[in-house]
Design a protein around this motif. Sequence first.
Motif, PDB file in Angstrom:
ATOM      1  N   UNK A 265       0.861  -1.181   0.000  1.00 10.91           N
ATOM      2  CA  UNK A 265       0.000   0.000   0.000  1.00 10.91           C
ATOM      3  C   UNK A 265       0.898   1.231   0.000  1.00 10.91           C
ATOM      4  N   UNK A 266       0.577   2.162  -0.857  1.00  8.32           N
ATOM      5  CA  UNK A 266       1.361   3.399  -0.976  1.00  8.32           C
ATOM      6  C   UNK A 266       0.456   4.595  -0.705  1.00  8.32           C
ATOM      7  N   UNK A 267       0.871   5.417   0.261  1.00 10.16           N
ATOM      8  CA  UNK A 267       0.166   6.660   0.514  1.00 10.16           C
ATOM      9  C   UNK A 267       0.867   7.840  -0.125  1.00 10.16           C
ATOM     10  N   UNK A 268       2.130   7.609  -0.514  1.00 12.20           N
ATOM     11  CA  UNK A 268       2.962   8.646  -1.129  1.00 12.20           C
ATOM     12  C   UNK A 268       3.676   8.030  -2.331  1.00 12.20           C
ATOM     13  N   UNK A 269       4.026   8.860  -3.275  1.00 12.57           N
ATOM     14  CA  UNK A 269       4.673   8.395  -4.495  1.00 12.57           C
ATOM     15  C   UNK A 269       6.188   8.510  -4.349  1.00 12.57           C
ATOM     16  N   UNK A 270       6.857   7.377  -4.244  1.00 14.06           N
ATOM     17  CA  UNK A 270       8.313   7.379  -4.116  1.00 14.06           C
ATOM     18  C   UNK A 270       8.838   5.985  -4.429  1.00 14.06           C
TER      19      UNK A 270
ATOM     20  N   UNK B  97       1.585  15.311 -13.236  1.00 15.02           N
ATOM     21  CA  UNK B  97       2.264  16.382 -12.534  1.00 15.02           C
ATOM     22  C   UNK B  97       2.722  16.076 -11.125  1.00 15.02           C
ATOM     23  N   UNK B  98       2.667  14.824 -10.692  1.00 11.60           N
ATOM     24  CA  UNK B  98       3.134  14.484  -9.349  1.00 11.60           C
ATOM     25  C   UNK B  98       4.658  14.463  -9.304  1.00 11.60           C
ATOM     26  N   UNK B  99       5.216  14.771  -8.144  1.00 12.63           N
ATOM     27  CA  UNK B  99       6.668  14.768  -7.956  1.00 12.63           C
ATOM     28  C   UNK B  99       7.053  13.660  -6.974  1.00 12.63           C
ATOM     29  N   UNK B 100       8.329  13.335  -6.956  1.00 13.70           N
ATOM     30  CA  UNK B 100       8.839  12.319  -6.052  1.00 13.70           C
ATOM     31  C   UNK B 100       8.552  12.728  -4.601  1.00 13.70           C
ATOM     32  N   UNK B 101       7.858  11.854  -3.860  1.00 17.76           N
ATOM     33  CA  UNK B 101       7.534  12.136  -2.471  1.00 17.76           C
ATOM     34  C   UNK B 101       6.176  12.768  -2.252  1.00 17.76           C
ATOM     35  N   UNK B 102       5.447  13.078  -3.317  1.00 16.52           N
ATOM     36  CA  UNK B 102       4.130  13.694  -3.148  1.00 16.52           C
ATOM     37  C   UNK B 102       3.144  12.728  -2.500  1.00 16.52           C
ATOM     38  N   UNK B 103       2.260  13.289  -1.685  1.00 16.23           N
ATOM     39  CA  UNK B 103       1.170  12.501  -1.130  1.00 16.23           C
ATOM     40  C   UNK B 103       0.161  12.206  -2.232  1.00 16.23           C
ATOM     41  N   UNK B 104      -0.312  10.984  -2.305  1.00 10.58           N
ATOM     42  CA  UNK B 104      -1.297  10.595  -3.305  1.00 10.58           C
ATOM     43  C   UNK B 104      -2.688  11.063  -2.873  1.00 10.58           C
ATOM     44  N   UNK B 105      -3.588  11.270  -3.835  1.00 14.29           N
ATOM     45  CA  UNK B 105      -4.954  11.694  -3.474  1.00 14.29           C
ATOM     46  C   UNK B 105      -5.593  10.758  -2.455  1.00 14.29           C
ATOM     47  N   UNK B 106      -5.311   9.474  -2.563  1.00 14.62           N
ATOM     48  CA  UNK B 106      -5.715   8.474  -1.590  1.00 14.62           C
ATOM     49  C   UNK B 106      -4.763   7.289  -1.702  1.00 14.62           C
ATOM     50  N   UNK B 107      -4.585   6.518  -0.632  1.00 12.91           N
ATOM     51  CA  UNK B 107      -3.671   5.382  -0.704  1.00 12.91           C
ATOM     52  C   UNK B 107      -4.080   4.401  -1.802  1.00 12.91           C
ATOM     53  N   UNK B 108      -3.094   3.795  -2.436  1.00 15.61           N
ATOM     54  CA  UNK B 108      -3.365   2.845  -3.505  1.00 15.61           C
ATOM     55  C   UNK B 108      -2.762   1.485  -3.151  1.00 15.61           C
ATOM     56  N   UNK B 109      -3.421   0.452  -3.637  1.00 17.10           N
ATOM     57  CA  UNK B 109      -2.989  -0.925  -3.418  1.00 17.10           C
ATOM     58  C   UNK B 109      -2.211  -1.375  -4.651  1.00 17.10           C
ATOM     59  N   UNK B 110      -0.941  -1.711  -4.459  1.00 23.71           N
ATOM     60  CA  UNK B 110      -0.070  -2.059  -5.583  1.00 23.71           C
ATOM     61  C   UNK B 110       0.662  -3.355  -5.269  1.00 23.71           C
TER      62      UNK B 110
ATOM     63  N   UNK C 143       3.849  12.184  15.014  1.00 23.14           N
ATOM     64  CA  UNK C 143       4.705  13.003  14.161  1.00 23.14           C
ATOM     65  C   UNK C 143       5.463  12.221  13.113  1.00 23.14           C
ATOM     66  N   UNK C 144       4.926  11.075  12.735  1.00 28.00           N
ATOM     67  CA  UNK C 144       5.596  10.209  11.766  1.00 28.00           C
ATOM     68  C   UNK C 144       4.640   9.929  10.606  1.00 28.00           C
ATOM     69  N   UNK C 145       5.168   9.989   9.392  1.00 26.79           N
ATOM     70  CA  UNK C 145       4.397   9.681   8.186  1.00 26.79           C
ATOM     71  C   UNK C 145       4.688   8.246   7.770  1.00 26.79           C
ATOM     72  N   UNK C 146       3.646   7.449   7.571  1.00 27.60           N
ATOM     73  CA  UNK C 146       3.791   6.134   6.963  1.00 27.60           C
ATOM     74  C   UNK C 146       3.596   6.311   5.462  1.00 27.60           C
ATOM     75  N   UNK C 147       4.702   6.295   4.727  1.00 28.95           N
ATOM     76  CA  UNK C 147       4.627   6.567   3.289  1.00 28.95           C
ATOM     77  C   UNK C 147       4.138   5.357   2.512  1.00 28.95           C
ATOM     78  N   UNK C 148       4.663   4.194   2.834  1.00 27.27           N
ATOM     79  CA  UNK C 148       4.225   2.963   2.178  1.00 27.27           C
ATOM     80  C   UNK C 148       4.641   1.768   3.024  1.00 27.27           C
ATOM     81  N   UNK C 149       4.054   0.631   2.748  1.00 28.89           N
ATOM     82  CA  UNK C 149       4.383  -0.581   3.495  1.00 28.89           C
ATOM     83  C   UNK C 149       3.923  -1.793   2.710  1.00 28.89           C
ATOM     84  N   UNK C 150       4.328  -2.965   3.186  1.00 26.20           N
ATOM     85  CA  UNK C 150       3.833  -4.209   2.591  1.00 26.20           C
ATOM     86  C   UNK C 150       3.370  -5.149   3.698  1.00 26.20           C
ATOM     87  N   UNK C 151       2.291  -5.848   3.421  1.00 26.90           N
ATOM     88  CA  UNK C 151       1.754  -6.844   4.336  1.00 26.90           C
ATOM     89  C   UNK C 151       1.818  -8.212   3.663  1.00 26.90           C
ATOM     90  N   UNK C 152       1.884  -9.242   4.505  1.00 27.81           N
ATOM     91  CA  UNK C 152       1.797 -10.603   3.995  1.00 27.81           C
ATOM     92  C   UNK C 152       0.724 -11.335   4.786  1.00 27.81           C
TER      93      UNK C 152
END
Length: 281
Positions: A102-107, A128-141, A191-200
Motif C-alpha cells: 500500500x502506498x500513501x505517497x509516491x516514491x 504532474x506528481x513529484x517524487x515524495x508527493x502525497x497521493x490523493x488516496x492510498x493505492x494498493x499495488x 509526528x511520523x508519516x507512513x509513506x508505504x508498506x507491505x503486508x503478507x
Amino acid sequence: MSIDLSADGWQHAYSGKVRDLYDRADQPDRMLVVASDRVSAFDHVLEPGIPGKGALLTTLTRWWFDRLDVPNHLVDGPVPEAVAERAMLVKKLDMFPVECVVRGYLTGSGWKEYQATQSVCGVDLPAGLADGDRLPEPIYTPAWKAPLGEHDENISFERTVELVGADTAAALRDLSLQIFAAASAIAEERGVILADTKFEFGADAAGQITLGDEVLTSDSSRYWDAELYAAGDRASSFDKQIVRDWLAAHWDLNGTPPVLPPDIIERTSARYRELIERLTA
C-alpha cells in the motif's frame, strides 16, 4: 546463519533473507519465527549485519500487532531464551504468494514506474506528481513474491485474482487498505508519516485470512519525519534507505555487494531505534 535450537525442541526449517523459521514435531501447527540481524538490499544479503536489528524488528511488530484490529499469527507460549528478544511463536499459515503493498505517497519504485507510465501497478495517477508527493488516496499495488534469490515483481490487481481467486484478492486489498489507514493515523499522532508498506497474509487452519510475517517495521515500510517532510526533506526515512543510497553510490549491482562500512551500520541502526522511540513512547 541460523542458531541451533534443538535443545529446546526446535529444528531449523527455512532461512529467508532476514528471518529464520523453526518447527517441532510435537507442535505441527506452530512455528518459531526468529528475526536475525541480517540486512538485505537489492535482493542481496549484505555484510555485516546490524547489531540488535532482529530484536528491534520483533519489538515493533509485536507493538503493531497489539494495535491492529485484524487477526494475526501470534500465539502465546514459551520461546527459547537464546532468541527471546527476537522470536515470535506463531501458528502456521498457508501463505498467499502476494505481497500486499500500500502506498500513501509516491516514491521509490512507484515513482520510477509513474515517470514511465503515469501509473503504478496498473493504477492510473494524476499528472504532474513529484517524487515524495502525497497521493490523493492510498493505492494498493501488489507484488508477486519471488523465490529466494529472484526479484519480486510488481503486478496488477487482475493478476492477483489469477493467483488467489477473486474473493481472496479483494479481501487482501481491502484488509491492506484498512490496516494502512489505521496505522497511518497512529503514526501521524506521533509526528511520523507512513509513506508505504507491505503486508503478507495467509490462511489459517480454518481458512481465515490472517496477517503474518513482520508488520509495519523499518524493513517492510517507509516512514518519514512529518516535521522534516513539511520543511521539504523527503529523503530522511526511518529505514535502511541509508544502506540503499550507499550501495547505489558504491556498487553497480553486479557480483558480490561490498562490505558495509561501520558508519553506515551505525547510522542505520540509529534510525531503526529512533523510529521505535518515536512510535512507542
